[in-house]
Design a protein around this motif. Structure first.
Motif, mmCIF file in Angstrom:
data_model
loop_
_atom_site.group_PDB
_atom_site.id
_atom_site.type_symbol
_atom_site.label_atom_id
_atom_site.label_comp_id
_atom_site.label_asym_id
_atom_site.label_seq_id
_atom_site.Cartn_x
_atom_site.Cartn_y
_atom_site.Cartn_z
ATOM 1 N N GLN A 59 7.813 1.421 -5.639
ATOM 2 C CA GLN A 59 8.978 0.579 -5.357
ATOM 3 C C GLN A 59 9.203 0.338 -3.869
ATOM 4 O OE1 GLN A 59 9.028 3.581 -6.769
ATOM 5 N NE2 GLN A 59 10.119 4.877 -5.286
ATOM 6 N N ASN A 60 8.548 1.162 -3.017
ATOM 7 C CA ASN A 60 8.671 0.998 -1.575
ATOM 8 C C ASN A 60 7.487 0.259 -0.963
ATOM 9 O OD1 ASN A 60 11.160 2.478 -1.418
ATOM 10 N ND2 ASN A 60 9.962 4.359 -1.694
ATOM 11 N N GLY A 61 6.565 -0.171 -1.827
ATOM 12 C CA GLY A 61 5.377 -0.850 -1.336
ATOM 13 C C GLY A 61 4.289 0.078 -0.860
ATOM 14 N N ASN A 62 4.471 1.390 -1.116
ATOM 15 C CA ASN A 62 3.470 2.365 -0.702
ATOM 16 C C ASN A 62 2.340 2.433 -1.724
ATOM 17 O OD1 ASN A 62 5.012 3.126 1.575
ATOM 18 N ND2 ASN A 62 6.243 4.507 0.295
ATOM 19 N N THR A 63 1.129 2.648 -1.262
ATOM 20 C CA THR A 63 -0.017 2.784 -2.158
ATOM 21 C C THR A 63 0.070 4.108 -2.913
ATOM 22 O OG1 THR A 63 -1.414 1.472 -0.687
ATOM 23 C CG2 THR A 63 -2.530 2.888 -2.300
ATOM 24 N N VAL A 64 -0.147 4.047 -4.220
ATOM 25 C CA VAL A 64 -0.107 5.253 -5.055
ATOM 26 C C VAL A 64 -1.323 5.277 -5.970
ATOM 27 C CG1 VAL A 64 2.410 5.442 -5.024
ATOM 28 C CG2 VAL A 64 1.292 4.073 -6.802
#
Length: 294
Positions: free
Chosen positions: A27-32
């Protein structure tokens, strides 16, 4: 599959064939990186006749095939299975019997059920359902129910690892015996049915636990297996309740911690624990249960 704890068979969430890692963003645009379950077709043949193609995670194809045929009234109690062949490359499993079979007309009468992954039953299954008599001697102690839900909900599983999957557990008294998972709960049920058939396991003293809804399909399959008690941490459908009452099946839903609701077959329940003295399920597990019921 390694056996640990009380189970004869249980999920192996680390089996690389059953899930894979996929990249995305949160949801924060971080790669997971997240685990997702596999889903692949399995085409079932009974002798020379193609029966159905199922979407499954791919484990225990022999149990799934035999259980499916048994629950669809395509295997009689006196049928002798001579061979089960599985070809991983072709994604085909073939069950061979001594008796010649021909279900051409039966296969025309499919009914799609509410089960995930497009479950099906055949039109004449209800004929067998209506003739089954479930054991009136079977019992369910509330202490068994409390212990079972606690053990099952903390068992390492694909659901805890990756989600998007249903689980079913065959139990005897307070002991979980076989835990199966699949993308459709009907597949998980059929794997357990296949294990029972191939190992000559009696059903009259067993309890069946599922993470999914108590639908008509779940009730029909449990009754067809001859199991007198069906438990879920999820809720009911009206037709599921009606069929359970018709068949004399003990039907228990919303089983979480010390809480449950019984809508059929209440006479089998022995209240041997005082709810006031029992622990309730942690809030995080209750929230998790609302996800498993999808």
């Amino acid at each position: 599959m390694a056996v640990t704890g009380p189970y004869v068979l249980q999920p192996d969430p680390h089996d690389p064939r059953l899930s894979t890692s996929v990249s995305g963003i949160d949801q924060n645009g971080n790669t997971v990186e997240t685990r997702v379950v596999t889903e692949k077709p399995l085409t079932l043949y009974l002798n020379a006749q193609e029966v159905v193609t199922m979407m499954t995670i791919g484990d225990h194809p022999d149990l799934l095939a035999v259980g499916y045929l048994k629950n669809q009234n395509m295997l009689a109690d006196d049928d002798v299975i001579t061979e089960i062949d599985y070809d991983d490359d072709l994604e085909v499993v073939v069950v061979r019997t001594e008796r010649e079979t021909d279900f051409e007309e039966k296969l025309k009468k499919k009914v799609r059920t509410s089960g995930c992954a497009q479950g099906t039953v055949f039109g004449d299954v209800m004929e067998g359902f209506e003739s089954i008599s479930l054991s009136s001697d079977a019992r369910l102690k509330t202490s068994w129910l409390h212990g079972l839900t606690k053990v099952i909900n903390t068992t390492p599983s694909l659901y805890l690892e990756a989600g998007a999957i249903h689980g079913c557990v065959l139990c005897q008294e307070d002991r979980p015996l076989v835990y199966m998972e699949d993308v459709g709960r009907h597949n998980a049920v059929d794997k357990i049915a296949g294990w029972m058939v191939l190992n000559n396991i009696p059903a009259t003293d067993k309890i069946f636990y599922t993470t999914g809804r108590l639908t008509s399909e779940m009730v029909i399959k449990t009754v067809m297996m001859g199991i007198p008690i069906l438990v879920s941490r999820s809720g009911f459908t009206a037709w599921g309740v009606e069929l359970a009452r018709q068949a004399g099946l003990t039907l228990i839903g919303r089983a979480r911690g010390k809480r449950f609701v019984a809508l059929a077959g209440q006479e089998r329940i022995d209240f041997d624990l005082d709810p006031a003295q029992m622990e309730d399920e942690p809030e995080r597990n209750r929230r998790k249960g609302s996800v498993t019921s999808l």
